[in-house]
Design a protein around this motif. Structure first.
Motif, PDB file in Angstrom:
ATOM      1  N   TRP A  21       0.684  -1.158  -0.092  1.00  9.59           N
ATOM      2  CA  TRP A  21      -0.024  -0.057   0.007  1.00  9.59           C
ATOM      3  C   TRP A  21       0.971   1.267  -0.071  1.00  9.59           C
ATOM      4  O   TRP A  21       0.187   2.343  -0.199  1.00  9.59           O
ATOM      5  CB  TRP A  21      -0.920  -0.150   1.246  1.00  9.59           C
ATOM      6  CG  TRP A  21      -1.998  -1.111   0.939  1.00  9.59           C
ATOM      7  CD1 TRP A  21      -1.828  -2.486   1.656  1.00  9.59           C
ATOM      8  CD2 TRP A  21      -3.043  -1.329   0.369  1.00  9.59           C
ATOM      9  NE1 TRP A  21      -2.833  -3.089   1.215  1.00  9.59           N
ATOM     10  CE2 TRP A  21      -3.521  -2.666   0.313  1.00  9.59           C
ATOM     11  CE3 TRP A  21      -3.928  -0.320  -0.827  1.00  9.59           C
ATOM     12  CZ2 TRP A  21      -4.781  -3.055  -0.300  1.00  9.59           C
ATOM     13  CZ3 TRP A  21      -4.865  -0.742  -1.286  1.00  9.59           C
ATOM     14  CH2 TRP A  21      -5.466  -2.179  -1.049  1.00  9.59           C
ATOM     15  N   SER A  22       2.205   1.203   0.211  1.00 12.39           N
ATOM     16  CA  SER A  22       2.987   2.365   0.034  1.00 12.39           C
ATOM     17  C   SER A  22       4.355   2.087  -0.111  1.00 12.39           C
ATOM     18  O   SER A  22       4.736   0.811   0.030  1.00 12.39           O
ATOM     19  CB  SER A  22       2.848   3.195   1.552  1.00 12.39           C
ATOM     20  OG  SER A  22       3.304   2.290   2.431  1.00 12.39           O
ATOM     21  N   ASP A  23       5.110   2.787  -0.585  1.00 14.00           N
ATOM     22  CA  ASP A  23       6.742   2.523  -0.628  1.00 14.00           C
ATOM     23  C   ASP A  23       7.445   2.708   0.623  1.00 14.00           C
ATOM     24  O   ASP A  23       6.995   3.341   1.524  1.00 14.00           O
ATOM     25  CB  ASP A  23       7.255   3.651  -1.869  1.00 14.00           C
ATOM     26  CG  ASP A  23       6.653   3.328  -3.183  1.00 14.00           C
ATOM     27  OD1 ASP A  23       6.563   2.040  -3.599  1.00 14.00           O
ATOM     28  OD2 ASP A  23       6.339   4.376  -3.938  1.00 14.00           O
ATOM     29  N   GLY A  24       8.578   2.194   0.553  1.00 18.47           N
ATOM     30  CA  GLY A  24       9.477   2.429   1.916  1.00 18.47           C
ATOM     31  C   GLY A  24       9.632   1.214   2.551  1.00 18.47           C
ATOM     32  O   GLY A  24       9.110  -0.011   2.327  1.00 18.47           O
ATOM     33  N   ALA A  25      10.467   1.114   3.705  1.00 18.44           N
ATOM     34  CA  ALA A  25      10.888   0.025   4.392  1.00 18.44           C
ATOM     35  C   ALA A  25       9.407  -0.367   5.360  1.00 18.44           C
ATOM     36  O   ALA A  25       9.410  -1.611   5.545  1.00 18.44           O
ATOM     37  CB  ALA A  25      11.779   0.414   5.368  1.00 18.44           C
ATOM     38  N   ASP A  26       8.705   0.380   5.721  1.00 20.69           N
ATOM     39  CA  ASP A  26       7.741   0.221   6.467  1.00 20.69           C
ATOM     40  C   ASP A  26       6.207   0.295   5.839  1.00 20.69           C
ATOM     41  O   ASP A  26       5.167   0.454   6.355  1.00 20.69           O
ATOM     42  CB  ASP A  26       7.654   1.360   7.672  1.00 20.69           C
ATOM     43  CG  ASP A  26       8.686   1.400   8.573  1.00 20.69           C
ATOM     44  OD1 ASP A  26       9.385   0.260   8.776  1.00 20.69           O
ATOM     45  OD2 ASP A  26       9.132   2.536   9.087  1.00 20.69           O
ATOM     46  N   ALA A  27       6.516  -0.279   4.709  1.00 17.39           N
ATOM     47  CA  ALA A  27       5.054  -0.289   3.655  1.00 17.39           C
ATOM     48  C   ALA A  27       4.299  -1.157   4.271  1.00 17.39           C
ATOM     49  O   ALA A  27       4.417  -2.466   4.659  1.00 17.39           O
ATOM     50  CB  ALA A  27       5.530  -0.536   2.464  1.00 17.39           C
ATOM     51  N   GLN A  28       2.643  -1.083   4.327  1.00 17.10           N
ATOM     52  CA  GLN A  28       1.805  -1.709   4.862  1.00 17.10           C
ATOM     53  C   GLN A  28       1.472  -2.905   3.522  1.00 17.10           C
ATOM     54  O   GLN A  28       1.390  -2.493   2.485  1.00 17.10           O
ATOM     55  CB  GLN A  28       0.547  -0.781   5.105  1.00 17.10           C
ATOM     56  CG  GLN A  28      -0.413  -1.888   6.123  1.00 17.10           C
ATOM     57  CD  GLN A  28      -1.511  -1.085   6.300  1.00 17.10           C
ATOM     58  OE1 GLN A  28      -1.747  -0.002   6.205  1.00 17.10           O
ATOM     59  NE2 GLN A  28      -2.619  -1.752   7.129  1.00 17.10           N
TER      60      GLN A  28
END
Length: 168
Positions: free
Chosen positions: A139-146
């Protein structure tokens, strides 16, 4: 005479170098690897499929469906999403999706009100005339993406999606 021949050779050499440099500059754009998209293009450099495979069919459905709803400003997007549902889902699965959407006020294919930025489909097994694939939505970009996961059941004879179930 030698001066003319030298000028002609210089002109031909310069034209050849210019053409080569122009081709080198244009080729990445034609291949779809221009700078803004190069990171995304590199990640998905090869795609292949088999129309007899439930995994390919589920991947094709989710890819096209997400593309359609992502592009919600395109007048054809909504009609395309409906047509994809009609083509890929069995009648019973379409009814279950509609019932979910009515009660939850969310998209019954994605089990959400928004649109994921990435998706992945993995075959998880088969039996009793059905195959199951797990769809992982990011649901999103990055290391903490859900992420969320959906098990998608398909009929092996029709290849239609017969069931969608959120995975805890």
């Amino acid at each position: 005479m030698s001066i003319r021949m030298g000028n002609r050779k210089t002109f031909v050499a310069a034209a050849t170098i210019t053409a080569a440099l122009s081709l080198a500059a244009v080729t990445p754009a034609l291949a779809g690897t221009t700078a803004p998209h190069s990171a995304r293009s590199a990640a998905a450099s090869t795609v292949q499929g088999d129309p007899r495979s439930t995994t390919t069919r589920v991947a094709n459905f989710y890819g096209a469906y997400i593309d359609s709803i992502w592009n919600n400003e395109d007048p054809a997007a909504s009609a395309n999403a409906k047509a994809l549902r009609a083509f890929y889902l069995s009648a019973a699965a379409q009814n279950k999706v509609a019932a979910y959407e009515e009660s939850e006020h969310a998209d019954g294919i994605l089990f959400a009100q928004n649109v994921p930025v990435k998706w992945k489909v993995t075959y998880t097994g088969s039996g009793a005339g059905h195959a199951t694939n797990r769809v992982t939505l990011t649901w999103s970009d990055g290391a903490d993406a859900q992420v969320s996961k959906i098990d998608v059941q398909s009929d092996l004879s029709t290849l239609k999606i017969t069931g969608l179930k959120q995975v805890g």
